[in-house]
Each structure stands twice: as structure tokens, then as C-alpha cells.
Scaffold this active site. Structure first.
Site, PDB file in Angstrom:
ATOM      1  N   HIS A   1      -0.852  -0.036  -9.930  1.00 19.53           N
ATOM      2  CA  HIS A   1      -1.309  -0.968  -8.965  1.00 19.53           C
ATOM      3  C   HIS A   1      -2.032  -2.110  -9.803  1.00 19.53           C
ATOM      4  CE1 HIS A   1      -3.695  -0.981  -4.714  1.00 19.53           C
ATOM      5  NE2 HIS A   1      -3.257  -2.313  -5.017  1.00 19.53           N
TER       6      HIS A   1
ATOM      7  N   GLU B   1      -2.628   7.999  -4.438  1.00 22.24           N
ATOM      8  CA  GLU B   1      -2.646   6.808  -5.662  1.00 22.24           C
ATOM      9  C   GLU B   1      -4.239   7.394  -6.350  1.00 22.24           C
ATOM     10  OE1 GLU B   1      -1.771   2.734  -4.817  1.00 22.24           O
ATOM     11  OE2 GLU B   1      -3.676   2.422  -5.902  1.00 22.24           O
TER      12      GLU B   1
ATOM     13  N   ARG C   1       0.732  -1.192   0.149  1.00 19.90           N
ATOM     14  CA  ARG C   1       0.001  -0.098   0.048  1.00 19.90           C
ATOM     15  C   ARG C   1       0.809   1.118   0.081  1.00 19.90           C
ATOM     16  NH1 ARG C   1      -3.528  -2.742  -1.415  1.00 19.90           N
ATOM     17  NH2 ARG C   1      -5.498  -3.015  -0.829  1.00 19.90           N
TER      18      ARG C   1
END
Ligand code: GLV
Length: 328
Positions: free
Chosen positions: A286, A267, A238
Site C-alpha cells: 500500500h 490488509e 482498495r
């Protein structure tokens, strides 16, 4: 005939799971490419019993109170976007998709590690830009992976799968974790060390912890400065675990050699962000679990969790099992 429960699905997910949801529920699905805006989620859940959401949706007490949700089913393993305490307090079970994306994410972690070590994106750009005119004895020299020291922060499912890959490359594998794993140490020949020792000794540092208050900025200025100048940092967990501003300085000023990121903070990263522009940083969007196999299985599990919650059964893959203790 049974009434079909109303559910809201915040994005198109693979048909492997979506089809079941559509067949068994009255499902409204957000078909936009970007996440539904907050007011849309609040409006949509108002008459829903089930919510199938993504890691890009912030699901807090306000969303939970906007309707009479009986289940929240997340299409991901990480659930840091969901206020689990609020869900448990309201008796709402939260489902997630552990296990099925472990190997896909470990593969991607290793792909990032290799890409950064051997400067693959720089090489691709070099060829595309017409720079390849001859074989260069001094061109694009990178770091050898085989036999190097790998530091795995967090020896959960994905950390362990990455450690196995490291051993396949004859790497010395160090790990740090809140607890020791003697069986895995023995089976894989891993060495348990403190975080300080790990960052000082590893040639490759890879992060595999969940994002929790205690892991936010675990990799900060102090950690980055303690790493070897030739070290490479990989983050496929993360974004918030790494202090992005400190990382920019570390890469600019040579505290470490390179970084490879599947996750970022914020993000997504804007295209003009320094981490995107730097030649010594590899950023991908991601995609840790983005294999057909993993995403299909995730969709099936998300559907299973949703349907179990709607019929009052225990979720097969529950992220807040305390919700069941609370009821008994
Ligand atoms: C992906 O990041 C996931 O948590 O499944």
C-alpha cells in the site's frame, strides 16, 4: 492566552503537517509502528476535540461517542475506514486529502502494470538466486504494454491520470464508470464501455473506484473468468474491491495471467498468503501515495482540515459536506 485544543494523532506523519499541529494544539501522538489498539484510541479521544487518523484505524460511532470530537481529519483520500454517516449524524466534519496523491498513485499503478507485464520481480529473484547464466531466448517472456488495451474501472481523478499514462503508451483505453465523461473521452480518446465489455476486451484491467457496498467484490469469480487468459489485473485502490479467494484461483488455474496489487483484503497480507507466494502476483505494501512530495502535502492538508474543524471553520477538504447542510 488561548487554550490549546486537545487532539489525538494516531501515528507519526510528516513534520510538514505535524509541526503545525504540535504548535497550535495540545497534541498527543501515537509513535508506535503499528496502529494504536482500539482501547487506546477510545481512551485517547475521551478528552479530545480533534482526531487525526489513518486509513488503518477503524473510526465508527463508538469512537465518535467516546469523546466530544469536533473534527476527524484523515491522512488519506479514501475514507472507507470512517463511518461517514455516523459522523454526519453527529455533526462531525471529516477531512481527507484529495488531489495531492493522484499523480503519485497513478505512477505506482503504472509501475505495477509494467512490473507485472514484464515480470520484473521474477527477473530480480532469478538474478538474486543465481539463475542468470546466459541470455535466454525463451526466458521470462512477458506482455507488451505499448499499444495494448487498457481497461480503467472508475474514471475519477486517479483513473483519469492512469488513462493519460496509458495514452502515452499508445494504448487503446476503455473505461467504465457510473457516468460518462464526454470531455475526457474527446480530450484523451477514451472509449466508454460496460464493465462486461471492459473485462472481456482489456489486456490490462485497473481498478480505481472507492470501496463502497456496491463496489465490494466488483472483481469476483464471474469478472475474473470473463477476462482474457493473458490479461493482467492491477489494484491500487482498495483491497475489498477484489475477491481475494477468487483471485487466488484465477491465478492458480490460469483464468488470467498475472496480477499486481498495492492493496489487499485482508490488509496487510500475511507473508505466507498464496498471493504473496505466487510468482504471477506482485504485491507491494500500500505505497500508492508514498512519495515525499505527496506525503508532505497530505500532512499539510490533514493539519489544515484539523485546525479548520477546531476553530469551527468549514474544512477545506471535506469528505462529508452534508454535515454543513445539516447545520443550516
Ligand atoms: C490511500 O490509499 C489513500 O486513500 O490516500
Amino acid at each position: 492566552m488561548n487554550r490549546q485544543p486537545k487532539v489525538y494523532v494516531t501515528r507519526l506523519i510528516p513534520e510538514a503537517g505535524l509541526q503545525t499541529v504540535r504548535e497550535t494544539c495540545h497534541a498527543r501522538v501515537w509513535e508506535g509502528k503499528l496502529p494504536p489498539p482500539r482501547d487506546v484510541i477510545l481512551r485517547e479521544v475521551a478528552d479530545c476535540e480533534g482526531l487525526l487518523c489513518l486509513l488503518s484505524d477503524e473510526i465508527n460511532g463508538t469512537v465518535m461517542d467516546a469523546g466530544e470530537l469536533r473534527v476527524i481529519s484523515q491522512f488519506a483520500v479514501g475514507v472507507d475506514n470512517i463511518d461517514l454517516t455516523a459522523a454526519t449524524a453527529r455533526g462531525i466534519p471529516v477531512g481527507h486529502t484529495p488531489g495531492v496523491l493522484t499523480e503519485a498513485t497513478a505512477d505506482l499503478t503504472f509501475a505495477l502494470l509494467m512490473a507485472a507485464a514484464r515480470r520484473i520481480p521474477e527477473g530480480v529473484d532469478f538474478v538474486r538466486d543465481g539463475g542468470w547464466r546466459t541470455w535466454e531466448p525463451l526466458g521470462l517472456l512477458g506482455a507488451q504494454v505499448w499499444g495494448a488495451t487498457l481497461g480503467v474501472i472508475g474514471l475519477g481523478r486517479i483513473g483519469t491520470a492512469v488513462a493519460r499514462r496509458g495514452r502515452g503508451f499508445q494504448m487503446r483505453v476503455l473505461y467504465s464508470d457510473p457516468r460518462r465523461h464526454p470531455e475526457l473521452e474527446k480530450e484523451l480518446g477514451l472509449e466508454y464501455v460496460s464493465l462486461e465489455e471492459l473485462v472481456e476486451q482489456a489486456d490490462f484491467v485497473t481498478v480505481h473506484t472507492p470501496l463502497l457496498p456496491e463496489t465490494r467484490h466488483l472483481i469476483d469469480e464471474g469478472t475474473l473468468r470473463a477476462m482474457k487468459p493473458e490479461a493482467i489485473l492491477i489494484n491500487a485502490a482498495r483491497g475489498g474491491i477484489v475477491d481475494a479467494d477468487a483471485l487466488v484461483r484465477a491465478l492458480e488455474e490460469g483464468w488470467i495471467a498475472r496480477a499486481a496489487l498495492d492493496v489487499t483484503d485482508p490488509e496487510p497480507l500475511p507473508a505466507d498468503h498464496p498471493l504473496v507466494r505466487m510468482p504471477n502476483c506482485v504485491v507491494v505494501p500500500h505505497i500508492g501515495s508514498a512519495t515525499v512530495r505527496a506525503r508532505n502535502r497530505m500532512a499539510e492538508m490533514a493539519a489544515e482540515n484539523l485546525l479548520a474543524g477546531l476553530t469551527g471553520e468549514r474544512l477545506p477538504y471535506c469528505a462529508n459536506p452534508a454535515v454543513y447542510e445539516r447545520e443550516s
